[in-house]
Design a protein around this motif. Structure first.
Motif: not given
Length: 233
Positions: A80-83, A89-95
Motif C-alpha cells: 500500500x502506498x498511502x496518499x 480534492x481527496x487523498x487516495x491510497x494506491x495498493x
C-alpha cells in the motif's frame, strides 16, 4: 513497512485520468487496489520488476519464501502506498497486488483463483540481450485473457544496458527485433519502458513503473480483464 511515494512534489497529470474506479474508505481515505500480473520467460527480470513495483526486495527466485503467499509457483505480494494521488480534492491510497508467474505457461484456473475479479495490468517482461524468436509470452497472454489483453499490457524491456553497449537506440532496437515483439511494442496500451540491469531498480525505477501502471489502468477506467477459464482444456 510500507514504502510511501510522496506525490506532493509532482503535478496532477494523473488526476484527470482517474475515473470510474471502485474504492473503499480507510480512515477517510479512498483506496484503489490494482491486480498486476507479471509475464516473462526464465531470467527475464520479472522478480526485479516486481520488486521495483512494490518498492522492496521481497520477490526472490527460491521455491519457498517465508512470509510470501504462494499458489503453485506463483509469488504474490501486496503493498500500500498511502496518499499516492489526489482525486477530486481527496487523498487516495494506491495498493498494488503484484503476482509473479513462473516461466512455465500460467494455468488459467490458477490465475482466476488468485484474481477472481480479474487483472488490471499485465506487465510483459522481456530481456533486450536475448533472442525472442522462441518465446511464448504473447501466447500466454492470449490464452489467459483473449485478444483484449493488449489493452491492459505494459511492455518492459530489461537489461537495456545491452543496447547502450551495442550502440543501439531503443527505437532502432524495436525496429530490428522479432515481429511479435515489434507488434506488441506498438499494440501494448501501456507502451514500452526500458530498464537497465541495476540493483537500484526499487529506488530509481519504482515510481515511474507505478505511475505507468496507474496511468494504464486509469485509461481502462480501472476495469479488470477476466481470465478465460472456460477455454481451459
Amino acid at each position: 513497512m510500507d514504502f510511501i511515494a510522496d506525490r506532493s512534489r509532482r503535478g496532477n497529470s494523473l488526476v484527470t485520468l482517474l475515473s470510474g474506479w471502485n474504492h473503499r474508505h480507510d480512515n477517510e481515505r479512498k483506496v484503489l487496489t490494482l491486480n498486476v500480473l507479471l509475464l516473462g520467460d526464465q531470467q527475464s527480470g520479472r522478480s526485479s520488476v516486481g520488486n521495483a513495483l512494490i518498492g522492496g526486495h521481497e520477490f526472490q527466485t527460491s521455491t519457498f519464501i517465508p512470509g510470501v503467499s504462494l499458489t503453485t509457483e506463483f509469488q504474490v505480494l501486496s503493498r500500500n502506498f498511502p496518499r499516492y494521488f489526489r482525486r477530486q480534492g481527496a487523498e487516495s491510497d494506491l495498493t498494488l497486488r503484484v503476482i509473479d508467474t513462473s516461466p512455465l505457461p500460467p494455468h488459467p484456473q490458477s490465475v482466476h483463483e488468485l484474481c477472481p475479479e480479474g487483472v488490471h495490468v499485465l506487465v510483459v517482461v522481456v530481456r533486450a540481450d536475448r533472442s525472442h524468436e522462441d518465446t511464448h509470452v504473447e501466447k500466454h497472454g492470449e490464452r489467459l485473457f483473449g485478444p483484449e489483453w493488449r489493452r491492459h499490457a505494459l511492455l518492459i524491456i530489461t537489461h537495456a544496458d545491452y543496447l547502450e553497449k551495442a550502440g543501439l537506440h531503443p527505437s532502432v532496437y524495436l525496429s530490428q527485433t522479432s515481429d511479435w515483439l515489434k507488434a506488441l511494442s506498438n499494440e501494448a496500451a501501456g507502451g514500452v519502458l526500458f530498464l537497465g540491469n541495476s540493483c537500484d531498480w526499487p529506488l530509481i525505477r519504482g515510481q515511474p513503473l507505478r505511475d505507468g501502471v496507474l496511468r494504464l489502468s486509469a485509461g481502462n477506467h480501472h476495469r479488470a480483464v477476466k481470465v478465460r477459464t472456460e477455454f481451459t482444456l
